[in-house]
Design a protein around this motif. Structure first.
Motif, PDB file in Angstrom:
ATOM      1  N   PRO A  86     -33.663  32.873 -40.825  1.00 46.01           N
ATOM      2  CA  PRO A  86     -35.119  32.749 -40.772  1.00 46.01           C
ATOM      3  C   PRO A  86     -35.757  33.365 -42.011  1.00 46.01           C
ATOM      4  N   SER A  87     -36.864  32.816 -42.440  1.00 44.25           N
ATOM      5  CA  SER A  87     -37.601  33.391 -43.556  1.00 44.25           C
ATOM      6  C   SER A  87     -38.252  34.697 -43.130  1.00 44.25           C
ATOM      7  N   TRP A 143     -44.696  42.414 -55.049  1.00 45.90           N
ATOM      8  CA  TRP A 143     -44.386  40.998 -54.835  1.00 45.90           C
ATOM      9  C   TRP A 143     -42.956  40.901 -54.331  1.00 45.90           C
ATOM     10  N   LEU A 144     -42.754  40.100 -53.292  1.00 46.35           N
ATOM     11  CA  LEU A 144     -41.436  39.933 -52.695  1.00 46.35           C
ATOM     12  C   LEU A 144     -41.109  38.448 -52.606  1.00 46.35           C
ATOM     13  N   ALA A 145     -39.895  38.081 -53.054  1.00 45.06           N
ATOM     14  CA  ALA A 145     -39.424  36.696 -52.971  1.00 45.06           C
ATOM     15  C   ALA A 145     -38.019  36.705 -52.377  1.00 45.06           C
ATOM     16  N   GLU A 146     -37.592  35.566 -51.811  1.00 45.51           N
ATOM     17  CA  GLU A 146     -36.310  35.504 -51.108  1.00 45.51           C
ATOM     18  C   GLU A 146     -35.583  34.195 -51.402  1.00 45.51           C
ATOM     19  N   PHE A 147     -34.252  34.217 -51.208  1.00 47.36           N
ATOM     20  CA  PHE A 147     -33.473  32.993 -51.153  1.00 47.36           C
ATOM     21  C   PHE A 147     -32.227  33.256 -50.318  1.00 47.36           C
ATOM     22  N   ALA A 148     -31.593  32.181 -49.880  1.00 44.66           N
ATOM     23  CA  ALA A 148     -30.363  32.322 -49.098  1.00 44.66           C
ATOM     24  C   ALA A 148     -29.441  31.146 -49.385  1.00 44.66           C
ATOM     25  N   ASN A 149     -28.136  31.410 -49.248  1.00 44.58           N
ATOM     26  CA  ASN A 149     -27.118  30.366 -49.294  1.00 44.58           C
ATOM     27  C   ASN A 149     -25.992  30.792 -48.347  1.00 44.58           C
ATOM     28  N   SER A 150     -24.803  30.262 -48.547  1.00 41.93           N
ATOM     29  CA  SER A 150     -23.698  30.604 -47.649  1.00 41.93           C
ATOM     30  C   SER A 150     -23.243  32.045 -47.772  1.00 41.93           C
ATOM     31  N   THR A 151     -23.514  32.661 -48.907  1.00 42.82           N
ATOM     32  CA  THR A 151     -22.965  33.984 -49.173  1.00 42.82           C
ATOM     33  C   THR A 151     -23.901  35.126 -48.822  1.00 42.82           C
ATOM     34  N   GLY A 191     -19.746  23.806 -50.979  1.00 43.42           N
ATOM     35  CA  GLY A 191     -20.862  23.689 -50.055  1.00 43.42           C
ATOM     36  C   GLY A 191     -21.658  24.956 -49.840  1.00 43.42           C
ATOM     37  N   TRP A 192     -21.597  25.903 -50.779  1.00 42.53           N
ATOM     38  CA  TRP A 192     -22.296  27.171 -50.604  1.00 42.53           C
ATOM     39  C   TRP A 192     -23.815  27.016 -50.605  1.00 42.53           C
ATOM     40  N   ASP A 193     -24.314  26.023 -51.336  1.00 41.60           N
ATOM     41  CA  ASP A 193     -25.749  25.941 -51.589  1.00 41.60           C
ATOM     42  C   ASP A 193     -26.400  24.729 -50.927  1.00 41.60           C
ATOM     43  N   LYS A 194     -25.799  24.223 -49.886  1.00 39.89           N
ATOM     44  CA  LYS A 194     -26.375  23.086 -49.184  1.00 39.89           C
ATOM     45  C   LYS A 194     -27.725  23.471 -48.570  1.00 39.89           C
ATOM     46  N   PRO A 195     -28.626  22.495 -48.419  1.00 44.45           N
ATOM     47  CA  PRO A 195     -29.946  22.796 -47.849  1.00 44.45           C
ATOM     48  C   PRO A 195     -29.879  23.496 -46.494  1.00 44.45           C
ATOM     49  N   GLU A 196     -28.874  23.169 -45.698  1.00 43.79           N
ATOM     50  CA  GLU A 196     -28.781  23.796 -44.375  1.00 43.79           C
ATOM     51  C   GLU A 196     -28.358  25.261 -44.441  1.00 43.79           C
ATOM     52  N   LYS A 197     -28.001  25.740 -45.644  1.00 42.52           N
ATOM     53  CA  LYS A 197     -27.631  27.149 -45.814  1.00 42.52           C
ATOM     54  C   LYS A 197     -28.798  27.994 -46.335  1.00 42.52           C
ATOM     55  N   ALA A 198     -29.936  27.365 -46.566  1.00 43.17           N
ATOM     56  CA  ALA A 198     -31.050  28.029 -47.227  1.00 43.17           C
ATOM     57  C   ALA A 198     -31.930  28.792 -46.244  1.00 43.17           C
ATOM     58  N   VAL A 199     -32.935  29.454 -46.803  1.00 36.75           N
ATOM     59  CA  VAL A 199     -33.941  30.147 -45.994  1.00 36.75           C
ATOM     60  C   VAL A 199     -34.637  29.133 -45.094  1.00 36.75           C
ATOM     61  N   GLY A 255     -38.136  26.366 -60.584  1.00 35.39           N
ATOM     62  CA  GLY A 255     -36.859  26.223 -61.276  1.00 35.39           C
ATOM     63  C   GLY A 255     -35.771  27.130 -60.758  1.00 35.39           C
ATOM     64  N   THR A 256     -36.018  27.851 -59.654  1.00 31.00           N
ATOM     65  CA  THR A 256     -35.020  28.735 -59.056  1.00 31.00           C
ATOM     66  C   THR A 256     -35.069  28.549 -57.540  1.00 31.00           C
ATOM     67  N   PRO A 257     -34.079  29.085 -56.812  1.00 30.50           N
ATOM     68  CA  PRO A 257     -34.126  28.975 -55.349  1.00 30.50           C
ATOM     69  C   PRO A 257     -35.035  29.993 -54.674  1.00 30.50           C
ATOM     70  N   PHE A 258     -35.701  30.866 -55.423  1.00 25.67           N
ATOM     71  CA  PHE A 258     -36.538  31.898 -54.822  1.00 25.67           C
ATOM     72  C   PHE A 258     -37.869  31.332 -54.335  1.00 25.67           C
ATOM     73  N   THR A 259     -38.250  31.709 -53.118  1.00 24.27           N
ATOM     74  CA  THR A 259     -39.574  31.393 -52.578  1.00 24.27           C
ATOM     75  C   THR A 259     -40.296  32.696 -52.263  1.00 24.27           C
ATOM     76  N   SER A 260     -41.602  32.691 -52.447  1.00 26.78           N
ATOM     77  CA  SER A 260     -42.384  33.910 -52.280  1.00 26.78           C
ATOM     78  C   SER A 260     -42.572  34.244 -50.803  1.00 26.78           C
ATOM     79  N   VAL A 261     -42.589  35.550 -50.525  1.00 23.55           N
ATOM     80  CA  VAL A 261     -42.860  36.040 -49.180  1.00 23.55           C
ATOM     81  C   VAL A 261     -44.284  36.603 -49.107  1.00 23.55           C
ATOM     82  N   PHE A 262     -44.627  37.528 -50.023  1.00 24.25           N
ATOM     83  CA  PHE A 262     -46.002  38.021 -50.086  1.00 24.25           C
ATOM     84  C   PHE A 262     -46.247  38.642 -51.451  1.00 24.25           C
ATOM     85  N   GLN A 263     -47.533  38.762 -51.782  1.00 25.29           N
ATOM     86  CA  GLN A 263     -47.943  39.424 -53.016  1.00 25.29           C
ATOM     87  C   GLN A 263     -49.209  40.229 -52.756  1.00 25.29           C
TER      88      GLN A 263
END
Length: 201
Positions: A90-91, A123-131, A77-85, A110-118
Motif C-alpha cells: 500500500p502507498s 518532502w517524502l517520496a516512495e517507490f516499490a518493486n520486488s525487492t 520480473g522485479w519491476d513489474k507493475p504489480e510489484k509497485a506501490v 523519469g523515475t519510479p518515485f511518487t510523492s507522498v507529501f511536501q
C-alpha cells in the motif's frame, strides 16, 4: 557527506508519523546551500522535466551498471507493475493524517518515485518493486552559519530475505559509485539553477 542517523531521528519531521516500520539506510548532507524557503526550489529541481537532476546516466560506469540492473529486473520480473506501490504494497498516502493529504507534492519525472507529501521544510517520496519499499526523504535544515541546505534520508522496508540480501549486495555500488555521482549532479544543477529567495547562489 554521510551523517549520523540521529540527524533524521532526532528532528521533528512529520515523516516519523508514517514511517515507523521502515529502516534508515543512511542520511546525507546535499550540496544545496540556500535560504529558509528553498525546499520548493529543490523539489522542483528533482521533479521537473525528465528527471535529469536524479539521472545517473551521464556517468558511463554508473549508467552501464544501472542499465544492467534494469535489464536484470526485466528478465526476473522485479519491476513489474504489480510489484509497485499500490499493488504489492500500500502507498504511504493511505497513512497520511488529514492535514498532509492536501500537500502531496509533485512526482519525480523519469523515475519510479511518487510523492507522498511536501511541507515547507520536508518532502517524502516512495517507490516499490520486488525487492524493497523505499522512501526518499528531503529535509530542509539550518546550517551553523545561518544558511540552509537539504538532508536526504533513505528509508527501506526490504521484501523478505531476498530483499535484505539484495540491499546488502548493492550497498558497495551505492556508496562508491551511485551516490557520489548523484550528489555531484544535484549540486551542479543547483549551482546552475535559479538563485534562492535569500539571494544566495
Amino acid at each position: 557527506m554521510r551523517i549520523p542517523n540521529t540527524e533524521f531521528t532526532e528532528r521533528p519531521w512529520r515523516a516519523h508519523e508514517i514511517t515507523q516500520d521502515f529502516l534508515i539506510e543512511d542520511v546525507w548532507v546535499l550540496p544545496t546551500p540556500g535560504g529558509p524557503d528553498d525546499l520548493d526550489r529543490l523539489v522542483a529541481q528533482m521533479t521537473d522535466g525528465d528527471g535529469e537532476a536524479m539521472s545517473i546516466s551521464s556517468n558511463v560506469i554508473v549508467g552501464t551498471l544501472w542499465t544492467l540492473r534494469w535489464k536484470l529486473g526485466a528478465l526476473l520480473g522485479w519491476d513489474k507493475p504489480e510489484k509497485a506501490v499500490g499493488r504489492r504494497v500500500p502507498s504511504l498516502l493511505e497513512r497520511l493524517p488529514a492535514d498532509l493529504r492536501a500537500v502531496r507534492g509533485p512526482d519525480v519525472q523519469g523515475t519510479p518515485f511518487t510523492s507522498v507529501f511536501q511541507t515547507p521544510d520536508e518532502w517524502l517520496a516512495e517507490f516499490a518493486n520486488s525487492t524493497v519499499h523505499a522512501l526518499m526523504h528531503m529535509g530542509w535544515v539550518e546550517d551553523d552559519n545561518g544558511g540552509y541546505h537539504a538532508q536526504m534520508t533513505a528509508l527501506v522496508k526490504p521484501n523478505g530475505l531476498f530483499g535484505k540480501l539484495y540491499m546488502r549486495a548493492i550497498s558497495p555500488l551505492r556508496y562508491l559509485l551511485v551516490y557520489p555521482h548523484l550528489f555531484r549532479e544535484i549540486g551542479k544543477t543547483w549551482r546552475a539553477g535559479t538563485p534562492s529567495r535569500s539571494g544566495k547562489p
